[in-house]
Design a protein around this motif. Structure first.
Motif, short mmCIF file in Angstrom:
data_model
loop_
_atom_site.label_atom_id
_atom_site.label_comp_id
_atom_site.label_asym_id
_atom_site.label_seq_id
_atom_site.Cartn_x
_atom_site.Cartn_y
_atom_site.Cartn_z
N ALA A 14 135.70 55.94 39.33
CA ALA A 14 136.16 56.81 40.51
C ALA A 14 135.61 58.06 39.98
CB ALA A 14 137.65 56.91 40.62
N ALA A 15 134.91 59.08 40.82
CA ALA A 15 134.11 60.21 40.43
C ALA A 15 135.41 61.51 39.92
CB ALA A 15 133.49 60.73 41.52
N CYS A 16 136.64 61.66 40.57
CA CYS A 16 137.58 62.18 40.28
C CYS A 16 138.05 62.04 38.59
CB CYS A 16 138.68 62.45 41.36
SG CYS A 16 139.52 60.86 41.41
N LYS A 21 135.45 67.29 40.71
CA LYS A 21 136.65 68.18 41.53
C LYS A 21 136.37 67.66 42.94
CE LYS A 21 137.01 71.75 38.36
NZ LYS A 21 138.10 71.06 37.40
N VAL A 22 136.85 66.49 43.26
CA VAL A 22 136.35 65.82 44.54
C VAL A 22 137.81 65.33 45.33
CG1 VAL A 22 133.96 64.97 44.33
CG2 VAL A 22 135.87 63.48 43.59
N ARG A 23 138.74 65.45 44.63
CA ARG A 23 140.20 64.87 45.24
C ARG A 23 140.49 65.74 46.46
NH1 ARG A 23 144.95 63.59 42.14
NH2 ARG A 23 145.63 62.64 43.98
N TYR A 24 141.37 65.44 47.22
CA TYR A 24 141.55 66.13 48.64
C TYR A 24 141.84 67.73 48.34
CZ TYR A 24 146.55 65.76 47.78
OH TYR A 24 147.88 65.65 47.20
N CYS A 48 132.60 58.49 44.73
CA CYS A 48 133.96 58.81 45.41
C CYS A 48 133.84 58.43 46.84
CB CYS A 48 133.99 60.22 45.66
SG CYS A 48 135.33 60.95 46.33
N PRO A 49 134.36 57.16 47.44
CA PRO A 49 134.33 57.00 48.85
C PRO A 49 134.78 57.96 49.90
CG PRO A 49 135.77 55.55 47.48
CD PRO A 49 135.27 56.48 46.62
N GLU A 50 135.79 58.71 49.55
CA GLU A 50 136.06 59.86 50.47
C GLU A 50 135.14 60.90 50.68
OE1 GLU A 50 140.22 61.04 49.90
OE2 GLU A 50 140.97 59.15 49.66
N PRO A 58 138.21 71.22 50.36
CA PRO A 58 139.32 70.30 50.43
C PRO A 58 139.34 69.58 51.84
CG PRO A 58 139.84 72.52 50.81
CD PRO A 58 138.35 72.34 50.50
N ARG A 59 140.38 68.50 51.88
CA ARG A 59 140.43 67.92 52.98
C ARG A 59 142.04 67.46 53.27
NH1 ARG A 59 137.72 64.88 49.23
NH2 ARG A 59 138.83 63.18 48.42
N ALA A 60 142.32 67.13 54.38
CA ALA A 60 143.70 66.69 54.64
C ALA A 60 144.02 65.31 53.88
CB ALA A 60 144.02 66.54 56.04
N PHE A 112 139.00 52.45 38.20
CA PHE A 112 139.67 52.87 39.47
C PHE A 112 140.68 53.93 39.23
CE2 PHE A 112 143.52 50.88 39.62
CZ PHE A 112 143.30 49.66 38.58
N MET A 113 140.98 54.75 40.12
CA MET A 113 142.20 55.84 39.97
C MET A 113 143.19 55.00 40.92
SD MET A 113 143.35 59.42 40.76
CE MET A 113 144.62 59.76 41.61
N GLU A 114 144.21 54.78 40.25
CA GLU A 114 145.49 54.20 40.84
C GLU A 114 146.26 55.45 41.68
OE1 GLU A 114 146.24 51.54 41.78
OE2 GLU A 114 147.24 50.25 39.97
N SER A 118 142.36 55.13 49.09
CA SER A 118 140.94 54.48 49.30
C SER A 118 140.89 53.68 47.65
CB SER A 118 140.03 55.67 49.02
OG SER A 118 140.24 56.65 50.08
N CYS A 119 140.91 54.03 46.57
CA CYS A 119 140.60 53.64 45.46
C CYS A 119 141.78 52.80 44.68
CB CYS A 119 140.16 54.58 44.33
SG CYS A 119 138.59 55.40 44.94
N GLY A 120 143.12 53.04 45.07
CA GLY A 120 144.07 52.33 44.30
C GLY A 120 143.94 50.80 44.61
#
Ligand code: SF4
Length: 309
Positions: A14-16, A21-24, A48-50, A58-60, A112-114, A118-120
């Protein structure tokens, strides 16, 4: 057959969790730094799928509603963002794009990021210890395709990482073997059976009985039978070991090495001696290094990983 894996393993992540720095909320962390020199032993493919969905930073934040990631792919659950907008189509496209990237990269495992919708894999929420609706959309895709999955949290723990690495190395080594005779089956089983007993004693014993039956049979053994046994061995290697078992087997397997090969390693303690997990990981690595130097089998970590540069 040598218990040696020389091909450099390829890891998706997971890229984050790899510093992007790709988290929402524009955050990200590089957990691979915890691996120290081990980091250079792998080829990394962060995705990063998102981000690939086109939602940007940033995103909601988004969440799964009406079911889990499997339900999503079956059209029975939805992804909506905090503002109530439906993001199904974007998330689907982002997840597929990332999965195709990982296929092209020919990954051996994915970190994966738990806690992400998306990734959990085992949680899709990080709030108040709630599990959410696991697995997430991308997590479901990875599970369905049978990818070897590692939680990014475990990169921070030397003992957990040691456990993942020894199992992944054995997993890939076995996957690449063509098991088409009793001799090969016996050879592989003799090399990895101690790890399997350590991971899941009952299941490993049941598998041992099936393998013994095949080895002693006078009938023709079909490719399907060999293949089913191989899959059973691989599946046992996917699940993490309990820390108590790691400690117990460390001591037993060290004593066995000491008697059989006269190997002495400093500061190896009996299972009841109190010490922290970092120390236990150092003990395991110390034994592993000595066993590798002499090219002998350490039952806790039976396949020697020496990747080409
Ligand atoms: S958890 Fe997955 S989707 Fe979320 S930021 Fe990290 S890589 Fe992207």
């Amino acid at each position: 057959m040598d218990n040696l894996l020389q091909r450099k393993l390829r890891l998706g992540i997971a890229a984050c969790q790899f510093g992007s720095k790709v988290r929402y909320n524009g955050k990200g962390i590089d957990l691979s730094q915890h691996l120290g020199r081990d980091r250079g032993q792998f080829i990394w493919t962060p995705v990063c799928p998102e981000i690939m969905s086109g939602m940007g930073v940033p995103r909601a934040s988004i969440k799964l509603s009406g079911g889990n990631g499997f339900d999503f792919w079956n059209g029975k659950a939805n992804i909506k963002n905090k503002d109530g907008e439906n993001k199904n189509d974007m998330i689907k496209k982002g997840a597929i794009a990332c999965f195709e990237t990982l296929e092209r990269a020919d990954i051996d495992a994915y970190i994966f990021m738990e806690g992400s919708p998306s990734c959990g894999v085992y949680r899709t929420s990080l709030k108040n210890q709630r599990l959410g609706n696991p697995p997430g959309v991308f997590g479901a895709l990875l599970l369905e395709k049978g990818v070897f999955l590692i939680s990014s949290i475990d990169l921070q723990s030397p003992i957990r990482w040691w456990d993942w690495k020894r199992r992944l190395v054995a997993f890939v080594w076995i996957k690449e073997q063509n098991i088409d005779s009793k001799e090969i089956l016996k050879d592989i089983w003799d090399k990895v059976k101690y790890v399997l007993y350590e991971l899941h004693e009952e299941e490993a014993q049941a598998l041992r009985d099936r393998i013994r039956e095949v080895l002693s049979s006078t009938e023709f053994i079909s490719d399907e039978t060999y293949s089913a046994l191989k899959i059973s061995i691989l599946n046992l290697l996917r699940k993490p070991a309990k820390l108590d078992n790691i400690k117990k087997c460390l001591w037993a397997n060290y004593l066995e090495l000491k008697q059989r090969e006269n190997i002495e390693v400093k500061d190896i303690f009996e299972p009841h001696t109190l010490r922290n997990m970092t120390h236990i990981a150092q003990e395991l690595l110390g034994i592993e290094i000595e066993a590798r130097k002499k090219n002998i089998l350490f039952r806790s970590s039976p396949i020697n990983y020496k990747p080409d540069r």
